[in-house]
Write a protein that holds these residues in place. Structure first.
Motif, PDB file in Angstrom:
ATOM      1  N   THR A   1     101.497  22.201  64.872  1.00  0.00           N
ATOM      2  CA  THR A   1     101.749  20.842  65.342  1.00  0.00           C
ATOM      3  C   THR A   1     103.246  20.584  65.514  1.00  0.00           C
ATOM      4  OG1 THR A   1     101.662  20.104  63.029  1.00  0.00           O
ATOM      5  CG2 THR A   1      99.642  19.903  64.333  1.00  0.00           C
ATOM      6  N   ALA A   2     104.073  21.205  64.662  1.00  0.00           N
ATOM      7  CA  ALA A   2     105.525  21.021  64.760  1.00  0.00           C
ATOM      8  C   ALA A   2     106.066  21.636  66.050  1.00  0.00           C
ATOM      9  CB  ALA A   2     106.213  21.626  63.548  1.00  0.00           C
ATOM     10  N   SER A   3     105.617  22.880  66.356  1.00  0.00           N
ATOM     11  CA  SER A   3     106.099  23.545  67.568  1.00  0.00           C
ATOM     12  C   SER A   3     105.604  22.831  68.819  1.00  0.00           C
ATOM     13  CB  SER A   3     105.650  25.005  67.589  1.00  0.00           C
ATOM     14  OG  SER A   3     104.240  25.111  67.651  1.00  0.00           O
ATOM     15  N   LEU A   4     104.346  22.359  68.792  1.00  0.00           N
ATOM     16  CA  LEU A   4     103.839  21.600  69.923  1.00  0.00           C
ATOM     17  C   LEU A   4     104.594  20.286  70.103  1.00  0.00           C
ATOM     18  CD1 LEU A   4      99.979  22.125  69.607  1.00  0.00           C
ATOM     19  CD2 LEU A   4     101.448  22.907  71.469  1.00  0.00           C
ATOM     20  N   GLY A   5     104.955  19.650  68.985  1.00  0.00           N
ATOM     21  CA  GLY A   5     105.736  18.424  69.061  1.00  0.00           C
ATOM     22  C   GLY A   5     107.082  18.653  69.719  1.00  0.00           C
TER      23      GLY A   5
END
Length: 294
Positions: free
Chosen positions: A5-9
């Motif tokens: 979720t962090a990388s997608l954010g």
């Protein structure tokens, strides 16, 4: 490695920043198109006036004072002013123009020299077999077109001092109905018998025929200078309008691609986030069942 979720954010944030840049470039391109198109329209009446002045002078002069056509040897010089772009993100703007120049000049006998206007078109023409002359910096505003035209006319005059009958052409992309732009060209010089015949064939707009007073030849030369100036100014303005139209179209495609990318990224982000929430709920339920012995 699967996305978190962090990388997608982070990817969503980067795509959003890029979308803002694209929208800004779209706005700038749209605004630039307007000013260059208005300049072209403003030139229409003046160009018409210059043409009528030439008609009046040529009809009174017998024989006409404009240079007559002379035979040119196959090895004679041919010069071509080619308008392109200094900046990228214009699609095939420079590629189509370079191909058009090569194809058109290949049908003409003689030694060709090309004067590119814009770094991108210069680089593209450098990949061909054409001889490149001095290049010119593409203007970034309407006010900068006049000095550019003056520089080009100086080069033309220098060439004509060496070869008085050397043909000079101008190549540029012109806005076209139904298309973003269309490569086109115009022969500026020499103002030969064919040019004189076509000019004098123009109908006079009123029943009152004009009369050129006093120095007819000097007046004709003045109109010829204005004709060359307006032709080059118009070619430059139309090329800049076409360049910005091409950039606007490229930015519209880029914006659509970014929107689709953002949609996919947001969908993946929400799916991954929901999956994480489901896993956490499952762990809580499993722990509760283990504690209660259920």
């Amino acid at each position: 490695m699967s996305d978190t979720t962090a990388s997608l954010g982070r990817k969503i944030g980067t795509a959003g920043d890029l979308q803002s840049v694209v929208r800004t470039m779209k706005a700038v391109a749209a605004s630039s198109i307007g000013q260059y198109e208005r300049a072209v329209h403003a030139l229409d009446d003046y160009y018409r006036t210059v043409q009528l002045g030439l008609v009046a002078c040529l009809r009174e002069m017998n024989p006409p004072a404009a240079p007559a056509q002379t035979k040119r040897s196959p090895t004679g010089a041919i010069a071509a002013v080619v308008f392109g772009s200094d900046q990228g993100l214009v699609g095939q703007f420079n590629d189509l123009m370079a191909d058009f120049v090569v194809k058109t000049l290949a049908e003409l006998p003689g030694q060709k020299t090309v004067w590119p206007v814009g770094e991108r078109i210069r680089a593209r023409l450098g990949e061909t077999e054409l001889v490149l002359g001095d290049g010119f910096v593409l203007p970034g505003s309407i006010g900068a077109i006049t000095p550019l035209v003056g520089q080009i006319l100086i080069e033309v005059e220098a060439l004509r001092e060496k070869e008085a009958n050397a043909p000079v052409y101008v190549f540029y992309n012109s806005p076209h109905a139904g298309e973003i732009y269309t490569p086109t060209f115009q022969r500026l010089l020499p103002l030969d018998a064919v040019w004189q015949r076509e000019s004098t064939a123009m109908a006079w707009p009123t029943k009152n025929l004009p009369e050129v007073m006093n120095a007819g030849e000097a007046t004709l030369l003045a109109f010829v200078r204005e004709y060359l100036f307006v032709s080059l100014f118009r070619a430059c303005a139309e090329s800049l309008a076409s360049e910005n139209a091409s950039r606007l179209a490229a930015m519209q495609r880029a914006e659509k691609n970014i929107e689709e990318l953002l949609e996919d990224l947001n969908r993946s982000f929400h799916r991954l986030r929901q999956s994480g929430i489901d896993e956490e709920l499952f762990d809580v339920i499993s722990g509760f069942e283990a504690l209660t012995g259920g």
